[in-house]
Scaffold this motif. Sequence first.
Motif, PDB file in Angstrom:
ATOM      1  N   CYS A 254      79.019 203.267  47.256  1.00 61.43           N
ATOM      2  CA  CYS A 254      79.746 202.566  46.193  1.00 61.43           C
ATOM      3  C   CYS A 254      80.550 201.399  46.749  1.00 61.43           C
ATOM      4  O   CYS A 254      80.596 200.313  46.153  1.00 61.43           O
ATOM      5  N   LEU A 255      81.185 201.597  47.895  1.00 62.38           N
ATOM      6  CA  LEU A 255      81.942 200.512  48.518  1.00 62.38           C
ATOM      7  C   LEU A 255      81.016 199.383  48.943  1.00 62.38           C
ATOM      8  O   LEU A 255      81.360 198.192  48.796  1.00 62.38           O
ATOM      9  N   ARG A 256      79.842 199.726  49.459  1.00 59.02           N
ATOM     10  CA  ARG A 256      78.875 198.687  49.838  1.00 59.02           C
ATOM     11  C   ARG A 256      78.431 197.871  48.624  1.00 59.02           C
ATOM     12  O   ARG A 256      78.320 196.639  48.694  1.00 59.02           O
ATOM     13  N   VAL A 257      78.165 198.560  47.521  1.00 58.56           N
ATOM     14  CA  VAL A 257      77.741 197.863  46.301  1.00 58.56           C
ATOM     15  C   VAL A 257      78.844 196.927  45.820  1.00 58.56           C
ATOM     16  O   VAL A 257      78.594 195.756  45.499  1.00 58.56           O
ATOM     17  N   LEU A 258      80.067 197.424  45.762  1.00 63.02           N
ATOM     18  CA  LEU A 258      81.192 196.584  45.331  1.00 63.02           C
ATOM     19  C   LEU A 258      81.349 195.372  46.244  1.00 63.02           C
ATOM     20  O   LEU A 258      81.557 194.239  45.774  1.00 63.02           O
ATOM     21  N   ALA A 259      81.254 195.592  47.547  1.00 67.49           N
ATOM     22  CA  ALA A 259      81.419 194.497  48.498  1.00 67.49           C
ATOM     23  C   ALA A 259      80.315 193.466  48.349  1.00 67.49           C
ATOM     24  O   ALA A 259      80.568 192.247  48.381  1.00 67.49           O
ATOM     25  N   MET A 260      79.087 193.920  48.192  1.00 67.82           N
ATOM     26  CA  MET A 260      77.966 192.999  48.028  1.00 67.82           C
ATOM     27  C   MET A 260      78.149 192.130  46.786  1.00 67.82           C
ATOM     28  O   MET A 260      77.975 190.897  46.824  1.00 67.82           O
ATOM     29  N   VAL A 261      78.534 192.770  45.668  1.00 65.33           N
ATOM     30  CA  VAL A 261      78.719 192.013  44.425  1.00 65.33           C
ATOM     31  C   VAL A 261      79.863 191.012  44.565  1.00 65.33           C
ATOM     32  O   VAL A 261      79.775 189.871  44.109  1.00 65.33           O
ATOM     33  N   ARG A 262      80.958 191.429  45.221  1.00 66.01           N
ATOM     34  CA  ARG A 262      82.081 190.516  45.435  1.00 66.01           C
ATOM     35  C   ARG A 262      81.675 189.316  46.267  1.00 66.01           C
ATOM     36  O   ARG A 262      82.020 188.172  45.966  1.00 66.01           O
ATOM     37  N   LEU A 263      80.916 189.541  47.347  1.00 68.81           N
ATOM     38  CA  LEU A 263      80.540 188.453  48.237  1.00 68.81           C
ATOM     39  C   LEU A 263      79.517 187.516  47.608  1.00 68.81           C
ATOM     40  O   LEU A 263      79.460 186.336  47.950  1.00 68.81           O
ATOM     41  N   VAL A 264      78.719 188.025  46.666  1.00 69.11           N
ATOM     42  CA  VAL A 264      77.780 187.168  45.933  1.00 69.11           C
ATOM     43  C   VAL A 264      78.493 186.408  44.820  1.00 69.11           C
ATOM     44  O   VAL A 264      78.169 185.257  44.525  1.00 69.11           O
ATOM     45  N   ASN A 265      79.511 187.048  44.221  1.00 71.16           N
ATOM     46  CA  ASN A 265      80.240 186.462  43.096  1.00 71.16           C
ATOM     47  C   ASN A 265      81.737 186.415  43.428  1.00 71.16           C
ATOM     48  O   ASN A 265      82.551 187.119  42.818  1.00 71.16           O
ATOM     49  N   PRO A 266      82.128 185.588  44.393  1.00 66.25           N
ATOM     50  CA  PRO A 266      83.504 185.674  44.914  1.00 66.25           C
ATOM     51  C   PRO A 266      84.592 185.332  43.910  1.00 66.25           C
ATOM     52  O   PRO A 266      85.710 185.853  44.026  1.00 66.25           O
ATOM     53  N   ARG A 267      84.314 184.482  42.933  1.00 71.64           N
ATOM     54  CA  ARG A 267      85.345 184.059  41.985  1.00 71.64           C
ATOM     55  C   ARG A 267      85.389 184.915  40.711  1.00 71.64           C
ATOM     56  O   ARG A 267      86.287 184.735  39.889  1.00 71.64           O
ATOM     57  N   SER A 268      84.419 185.798  40.527  1.00 76.38           N
ATOM     58  CA  SER A 268      84.358 186.601  39.306  1.00 76.38           C
ATOM     59  C   SER A 268      85.323 187.770  39.372  1.00 76.38           C
ATOM     60  O   SER A 268      85.622 188.293  40.450  1.00 76.38           O
ATOM     61  N   GLU A 269      85.801 188.182  38.185  1.00 76.85           N
ATOM     62  CA  GLU A 269      86.558 189.426  38.109  1.00 76.85           C
ATOM     63  C   GLU A 269      85.584 190.577  38.329  1.00 76.85           C
ATOM     64  O   GLU A 269      84.613 190.723  37.578  1.00 76.85           O
ATOM     65  N   ILE A 270      85.820 191.363  39.359  1.00 74.52           N
ATOM     66  CA  ILE A 270      84.976 192.533  39.632  1.00 74.52           C
ATOM     67  C   ILE A 270      85.757 193.765  39.206  1.00 74.52           C
ATOM     68  O   ILE A 270      86.864 194.007  39.677  1.00 74.52           O
ATOM     69  N   ARG A 271      85.166 194.540  38.292  1.00 77.01           N
ATOM     70  CA  ARG A 271      85.856 195.697  37.727  1.00 77.01           C
ATOM     71  C   ARG A 271      85.175 196.987  38.177  1.00 77.01           C
ATOM     72  O   ARG A 271      83.956 197.141  38.005  1.00 77.01           O
ATOM     73  N   ILE A 272      85.948 197.902  38.756  1.00 83.71           N
ATOM     74  CA  ILE A 272      85.401 199.234  39.040  1.00 83.71           C
ATOM     75  C   ILE A 272      85.456 200.012  37.738  1.00 83.71           C
ATOM     76  O   ILE A 272      86.525 200.271  37.192  1.00 83.71           O
ATOM     77  N   ALA A 273      84.289 200.369  37.234  1.00 86.09           N
ATOM     78  CA  ALA A 273      84.221 200.953  35.895  1.00 86.09           C
ATOM     79  C   ALA A 273      83.832 202.432  35.975  1.00 86.09           C
ATOM     80  O   ALA A 273      84.231 203.142  36.900  1.00 86.09           O
ATOM     81  N   ALA A 274      83.064 202.893  35.011  1.00 87.77           N
ATOM     82  CA  ALA A 274      82.765 204.325  34.901  1.00 87.77           C
ATOM     83  C   ALA A 274      82.150 204.876  36.186  1.00 87.77           C
ATOM     84  O   ALA A 274      81.364 204.213  36.860  1.00 87.77           O
ATOM     85  N   GLY A 275      82.513 206.102  36.494  1.00 87.01           N
ATOM     86  CA  GLY A 275      81.952 206.787  37.652  1.00 87.01           C
ATOM     87  C   GLY A 275      82.769 206.648  38.920  1.00 87.01           C
ATOM     88  O   GLY A 275      82.447 207.287  39.925  1.00 87.01           O
ATOM     89  N   ARG A 276      83.841 205.848  38.892  1.00 81.31           N
ATOM     90  CA  ARG A 276      84.600 205.675  40.141  1.00 81.31           C
ATOM     91  C   ARG A 276      85.263 206.978  40.570  1.00 81.31           C
ATOM     92  O   ARG A 276      85.324 207.283  41.767  1.00 81.31           O
ATOM     93  N   GLU A 277      85.751 207.752  39.611  1.00 77.07           N
ATOM     94  CA  GLU A 277      86.417 209.005  39.961  1.00 77.07           C
ATOM     95  C   GLU A 277      85.432 210.009  40.564  1.00 77.07           C
ATOM     96  O   GLU A 277      85.753 210.705  41.529  1.00 77.07           O
ATOM     97  N   LEU A 278      84.221 210.063  40.010  1.00 77.67           N
ATOM     98  CA  LEU A 278      83.212 211.012  40.489  1.00 77.67           C
ATOM     99  C   LEU A 278      82.672 210.624  41.858  1.00 77.67           C
ATOM    100  O   LEU A 278      82.517 211.485  42.741  1.00 77.67           O
ATOM    101  N   HIS A 279      82.383 209.345  42.053  1.00 74.53           N
ATOM    102  CA  HIS A 279      81.675 208.924  43.255  1.00 74.53           C
ATOM    103  C   HIS A 279      82.577 208.410  44.376  1.00 74.53           C
ATOM    104  O   HIS A 279      82.319 208.672  45.550  1.00 74.53           O
ATOM    105  N   LEU A 280      83.625 207.655  44.038  1.00 72.01           N
ATOM    106  CA  LEU A 280      84.514 207.136  45.080  1.00 72.01           C
ATOM    107  C   LEU A 280      85.574 208.150  45.491  1.00 72.01           C
ATOM    108  O   LEU A 280      86.031 208.163  46.627  1.00 72.01           O
ATOM    109  N   ARG A 281      85.996 208.973  44.529  1.00 71.44           N
ATOM    110  CA  ARG A 281      86.977 210.023  44.788  1.00 71.44           C
ATOM    111  C   ARG A 281      88.194 209.475  45.540  1.00 71.44           C
ATOM    112  O   ARG A 281      88.845 208.562  45.079  1.00 71.44           O
ATOM    113  N   SER A 282      88.495 210.025  46.703  1.00 73.28           N
ATOM    114  CA  SER A 282      89.708 209.626  47.432  1.00 73.28           C
ATOM    115  C   SER A 282      89.617 208.218  47.997  1.00 73.28           C
ATOM    116  O   SER A 282      90.609 207.686  48.498  1.00 73.28           O
ATOM    117  N   MET A 283      88.447 207.600  47.925  1.00 68.61           N
ATOM    118  CA  MET A 283      88.276 206.254  48.469  1.00 68.61           C
ATOM    119  C   MET A 283      88.409 205.177  47.394  1.00 68.61           C
ATOM    120  O   MET A 283      88.125 203.999  47.640  1.00 68.61           O
TER     121      MET A 283
END
Length: 353
Positions: A254-283
């Motif tokens: 999940c962190l890799r996906v978020l980072a990739m999207v941020r680096l491709v779209n650096p000026r866009s608002e990137i929102r962590i949406a559904a599933g963050r609690e299940l998959h990212l948990r303490s991270m």
Amino acid sequence: MQFADLGLRASRGESISPEEALAILATADDQILDVVTAASKPRFAFFGNRVRVNFLVNLKSGRCPEDCFYCSQRLGSSAGILKYSWLSTEDAVAVARTGIAAGAQRVCLVASGTGPSNREVGKIAEVSRAIKAEHPGVEICACAGFLKDGQGEVLVDSGVDAYNHNLNAASSHYPQICTTHSYADRVDTVERAKDSGLSPCSGFIAGMGESHEQLVELAFALRELGADSIPVNFLLPFDGTPMKGTNHLTAHDCLRVLAMVRLVNPRSEIRIAAGRELHLRSMQVLGLHIANSIFLGDYLTSEGQPGQADIDMIADAGMVIEGAEHAPRATPDKTDEVALRRRGAGTQVQANA
């Protein structure tokens, strides 16, 4: 790979290449902090230490005629969700009020279905006007499916600021997640929203069996569309849907996906949406060093973590809620919110009833 160089280029507003994006997704677990650090450079360059808080108001739930395989509201779903027609304007404003009191700067008005009739667009417009009358500084984002001619303009006139319509999957993967409409249909609505003067909000769901190449394809498609806001969802494998039991993601994925999207779209608002609690948990808190936006509290048909936990997480990360002049007055009360939705639903039924 020179992670520092990727972050520096992105902090100048430059996108990384597709090859570099693929390499980010293929990094080893012991490189994850280097990946997060690189993606944090454009995040802080363009958004500082601010976190935008968004709040969902589910105006209409369930009974959608589309067959999106991941969705608990899909045609034929037996997921145990609340089903109702339309909340009254009074109840919708009351639900929105709970999120705004907790610090939400954007209220997302969502209605299930293929797309709104003109009458339904009028309902959304009425709710938007009522929220703006009470909270003129709050942004409104509508999400009601495929738009037809003139509907975007009606929403703009009512004070709606943005329109969300997610691509959800890459064009090459779309036939594997839905058969009742096409990827091109989704692109058409994003473009209609943009042409009408609405800020285009469009993202996707990771974890539906797509390849790394398809995730990169999506990130660049969103860049080409000019998405101002990109919600990144991680699959919630609802019982009662074809994707029940599907779980291909780790927290590092999940962190890799978020980072990739941020680096491709650096000026866009990137929102962590559904599933963050299940998959990212303490991270989850590391995700805030990449993304600059989250949903507060619950999602459409699934529970998020308590609103106070989100607010505490933002503070613990050394960040502040965007636009908040002081600490939020209250956090959303799940009991009150569900009661409002039930009251507005009338004779609604549970899906498994």
